[in-house]
Design a protein around this motif. Structure first.
Motif, PDB file in Angstrom:
ATOM      1  N   LYS A 139       0.817  -1.219   0.000  1.00 26.70           N
ATOM      2  CA  LYS A 139       0.000   0.000   0.000  1.00 26.70           C
ATOM      3  C   LYS A 139       0.851   1.269   0.000  1.00 26.70           C
ATOM      4  N   LEU A 140       2.151   1.154  -0.171  1.00 25.60           N
ATOM      5  CA  LEU A 140       3.024   2.329  -0.211  1.00 25.60           C
ATOM      6  C   LEU A 140       2.650   3.238  -1.381  1.00 25.60           C
ATOM      7  N   LYS A 141       2.755   4.547  -1.166  1.00 21.40           N
ATOM      8  CA  LYS A 141       2.447   5.504  -2.230  1.00 21.40           C
ATOM      9  C   LYS A 141       3.419   5.383  -3.394  1.00 21.40           C
ATOM     10  N   TRP A 142       4.540   4.793  -3.126  1.00 21.17           N
ATOM     11  CA  TRP A 142       5.533   4.585  -4.183  1.00 21.17           C
ATOM     12  C   TRP A 142       4.926   3.834  -5.364  1.00 21.17           C
ATOM     13  N   PHE A 143       3.964   2.924  -5.082  1.00 21.50           N
ATOM     14  CA  PHE A 143       3.351   2.145  -6.158  1.00 21.50           C
ATOM     15  C   PHE A 143       2.383   2.977  -6.994  1.00 21.50           C
TER      16      PHE A 143
END
Length: 871
Positions: free
Chosen positions: A126-130
């Motif tokens: 769920k990291l915003k990096w994705f």
């Protein structure tokens, strides 16, 4: 007594034809109309460890196999072939890493499952990096874990609920286990082990003496084979267990693992916990019964045996009737599975061996009293009672960790503390010269209540020479005899001579043990004791017979099985579900990773038998295999770090028995003789170098022999100049061979003070002679002043520093020798006398004394080397 086993197998494993006996199956396979063509027969087989080594034309090793064993009954599928029977194999023909998108995504998934818990995996995905970077195909931890469940898996884990009629437990009894026979089939057919497996009992003779190595070279293997049907072979079963809890944070729930391996695998492979040669087959529940505390132990022991009986039921059937199994090269073998060893500590061995047939076994009060009257625990149906050929007096072999090393720590070490005194003993260990690779006890050895087996070994290495002068000679002689016995018991290979030496060492201890009583060193809660009623000491008497029956003891040491135990943080409320799922993942991931690597590169799933020396030694079979066929992919193989064969690239001694490697970057790139005088405090360096140039005669020759079956020993030799930490330098000692003017070679003990190589200015047109073009050593000599016979309590050589007197005054005798004249790194222990000087520290220990003992217990190589005569 061995009883001939009956077999009920009458089907040809190749064509499924029915035959009246296994002999008829053999005739069918050997006939001209066989279902198995001759060109499919095996061309090569792995050579057993005891028969490896020197070139056949020069070897003094001879041997032969059992004539009725190890027949091949056709072609089957090895472990990796069976992976292709998976329901998703048709998809993996297109994408090897299915259900994952590609190799990179598989590596990511593997990393997440092996290193993060489920909550952390969800947070990662769920990291915003994705939001800006490509996402993996799996979008949640549930999907990832479902995909992991889809990987091929053999011998799957399961849960069985157990109960004892009439006896309630605080928690339900749940056994997490898998079929031990299926696990054995996995091990036996794993192509990773193709070059490290032995199929037939054999006899190895070296210089006309029978040698005992791994189980297949021992007497019991031959005797059991005599009782098996024609063409059958053994897959000897070795179990391992230790009552060490592997679960925590589970609300008081405890489970203990039990492991299995097979005696066909080389002991060198079985001794490494990370090589997958040992597999867990069960987590044994430790139930709390609602009974009087007096009956708790007996019921727990019965539960343990009942669980092992369930897990090993099919193994016991195979031991009696036999079964067909494919080996790593796909050849089908007719296999029997006798139990030959169960590795455990002494208390657990006592529990395993218990049996009785008196009174009603479920009347615990009467039964326990009757059992105790004959020194039995009260287990009426031990798991081995119907396992053919199994006898606890044989398979409960004495092992090194508990029977030897922990015995040393519990008894001889404590005797030494009483005799020498704790402050004096600590002072001697603290002051010892520190060698690279050896444990140095900077705070002494008496303050530690609990040590590891490795620390016990390190203390043994120096304790005999260290206490010389502070303990009575007869006491030292008794102590030395025990340590000598322990060293001999750890031999990787035994012969009649080494077994006789073991018996003699134990006899010497008993001859001098009265000195321990006289010194009042053996003490109990009520003061000094005058007996030696020590169970582990009594067990030492059985070692010789165990070696003859089962082979060398090192293949059964508990060092390795204790390293297998992994504690977990599973929660109590869903412990069973989590554990079964995680256990299946662990094996599936490891197996699939290697299979996918081979399949994606188009490599064969059969590990071809290889007899060539390799740059990476056989300590890691998977790495050895991949390095041969896919050398660019060795980084993908995990396990023990590679051990380089230094003999392929190192500087070889003249007899090719020693290889040298120097540090890539020298401490000083360039020093003049004047600089060497000041930096290293070597006032006669010029004279020593000129003597070397004047007297040295150099000859060359090609040598290639290296017999690796005797092991690989390596040591780091230090030669540091005086500095802040070591005001007199930090230099180690070696043995060197010096060729005299008459051509005879003499052995000297020397301290290496400088390692150097002469060079010429870049602009010079001169060429150095060959004997100046290789690394040289400046050494300072010792001379022998006493032989082992002069100090029988130590049985060590005594040396003194050699001095000369010239224009520089009296100073140590030095000289220059080629690096290749060094044969061994050695350890010298100062002769401290009755009491060590309080001013002595490890920084100046070697430089503060002139007389030393040449310590033959420093390591196994020194023990076997320094027992020889010096010229």
């Amino acid at each position: 007594m061995l009883i001939r086993a009956c077999t009920f197998t009458r089907l040809c494993p190749n064509c499924s034809g029915e035959f009246s006996s296994i002999e008829a199956v053999v005739l069918h396979l050997n006939s001209q109309s066989t279902c198995w063509p001759h060109e499919a027969h095996p061309q090569h087989s792995p050579v057993p460890p005891g028969l490896r080594g020197s070139h056949p034309s020069t070897s003094d090793t001879t041997g032969h196999f059992h004539p009725r064993s190890g027949y091949v009954f056709g072609l089957g599928k090895n472990l990796f072939d069976r992976l292709q029977e998976d329901q998703y194999n048709y998809r993996r023909e297109v994408n090897t890493y299915y259900p994952f998108h590609d190799e990179g995504e598989w590596e990511l998934a593997r990393f997440l499952v092996e290193n993060l818990n489920q909550t952390q995996i969800d947070k990662f995905l769920k990291l915003k990096w994705f939001n800006t970077c490509p996402k993996p195909s799996f979008t949640s931890k549930d999907q990832l874990l479902d995909w992991m469940d889809a990987l091929p898996c053999f011998a799957e884990w399961k849960v069985s609920n157990l109960e004892f009629t009439g006896y309630k437990t605080i928690r339900p009894i749940q056994l997490i286990w898998r079929d031990a026979l299926e696990v054995v089939k996995q091990l036996f057919s794993d192509p990773v082990f193709a070059n490290h497996i032995t199929f037939q009992p054999h006899i190895a003779n070296v210089r006309n003496q029978c040698e005992y190595g791994d189980y297949m070279s021992a007497d019991l293997a031959w005797k059991i084979q005599d009782c098996l049907p024609l063409g059958a072979m053994q897959v000897p079963i070795i179990l391992g267990s230790d009552k060490t809890p592997v679960t925590r944070t589970t609300g008081g729930l405890e489970m203990h693992p039990i492991f299995i391996t097979i005696g066909n695998l080389d002991s060198e492979v079985r001794s490494k916990a990370t090589l997958r040669a040992w597999r867990c087959i069960a987590y044994m529940p430790i139930a709390k019964f609602c009974v009087h505390p007096d009956y708790q132990t007996i019921l727990q022991a019965r539960l343990w045996h009942k669980c092992v009986d369930l897990v090993c039921a099919n193994l016991k059937l195979a031991a009696k009737r036999g079964c067909f199994m494919p080996d790593p090269s796909r050849f089908i073998r007719y296999v029997f599975t006798p139990l030959v060893a169960h590795v455990c500590d002494l208390p657990e061995a006592s529990m395993i061996a218990a049996i009785s047939k008196t009174t009603d076994v479920w009347d615990l009060d009467k039964f326990q009293k009757a059992a105790k009257a004959v020194n039995l625990s009260g287990v009426h149906m031990p798991y081995w009672h119907d396992w053919i050929y199994a006898c606890p007096s044989v398979f409960l072999a004495g092992e090194i960790l508990h029977t030897c090393l922990k015995f040393f720590a519990d008894h001889p070490l404590n005797w030494t503390k009483e005799v020498v005194g704790k402050p004096e003993l600590d002072a001697r260990f603290i002051a010892q010269h520190k060698r690279v690779g050896m444990r140095h006890f900077t705070k002494g050895i008496t303050h530690v209540n609990q040590m590891t087996g490795r620390e016990h070994r390190d203390i043994q290495c120096t304790i005999v020479a260290s206490i010389a002068g502070a303990a009575p000679p007869r006491f030292i002689r008794a102590l030395r005899a025990l340590i000598e016995f322990i060293y001999l018991a750890q031999n990787p290979v035994h012969s009649a001579d080494t077994l006789m030496s073991m018996a003699q060492a134990l006899s010497d201890f008993h001859a001098f043990k009265d000195a321990i009583i006289e010194a009042q060193a053996r003490r109990g809660k009520k003061g000094s004791k005058e007996d030696f009623f020590i169970p582990k000491l009594e067990l030492l008497q059985s070692f010789r017979g165990t070696v003859e029956r089962l082979g060398t003891l090192m293949q059964f040491t508990a060092d390795m099985t204790e390293h297998l135990f992994v504690r977990t943080n599973w929660r109590a409320n869903d412990f069973v579900e989590q554990s079964v799922q995680i256990l299946n993942w662990q094996e599936s991931i490891e197996l699939f990773n290697l299979y996918a690597l081979l399949h994606s590169r188009g490599a064969s799933l059969v590990n071809v038998i290889s007899t060539e020396d390799e740059a990476v030694t056989t300590i890691n079979p998977a790495l050895s295999w991949i390095s041969r066929i896919l050398p660019d992919e060795t980084h993908s193989v995990h396990g023990p770090r590679p051990v380089c064969n230094h003999f392929l690239k190192g500087i070889l001694s003249g007899d090719a028995l020693t290889a040298f490697h120097l540090t890539l970057t020298p401490d000083f790139k360039s020093l003049s003789p004047t600089d060497i005088h000041s930096v290293y405090s070597l006032i006669d360096f010029d004279h020593a170098l000129s003597q070397f140039i004047r007297c040295f005669s150099f000859s060359t020759g090609e040598h290639t022999r290296w017999d690796y079956r005797y092991g690989h020993f390596s040591a780091v030799v230090q030669a540091y100049p005086p500095g802040e930490s070591f005001p007199l330098g930090n230099c180690d000692n070696v043995l060197v061979n010096i060729t005299g003017d008459n051509g005879q070679i003499t052995t000297h003990v020397a301290q290496v003070r400088l390692i150097f190589q002469p060079n010429l200015p870049h602009a010079s047109n001169l060429v150095l002679p060959s004997y100046l073009s290789c690394p040289l050593l400046y050494i300072q000599y010792y001379h022998f002043v006493a032989s082992p016979n002069d100090r029988p309590e130590l049985a060590m050589w005594t040396v003194e520093r050699s001095y000369v007197e010239d224009q520089h005054g009296k100073h140590r005798c030095g000289g220059v020798v080629p690096l290749t004249s060094v044969t061994h790194a050695v350890e010298l222990i100062p002769e401290y006398g009755e009491k060590i000087d309080e001013k002595i520290s490890l920084a100046i220990c070697l430089e503060s004394y002139d007389r030393f003992f040449l310590n033959n217990f420093a390591d196994k190589e020194s023990y076997h080397t320094l027992s020889t005569e010096f010229a």
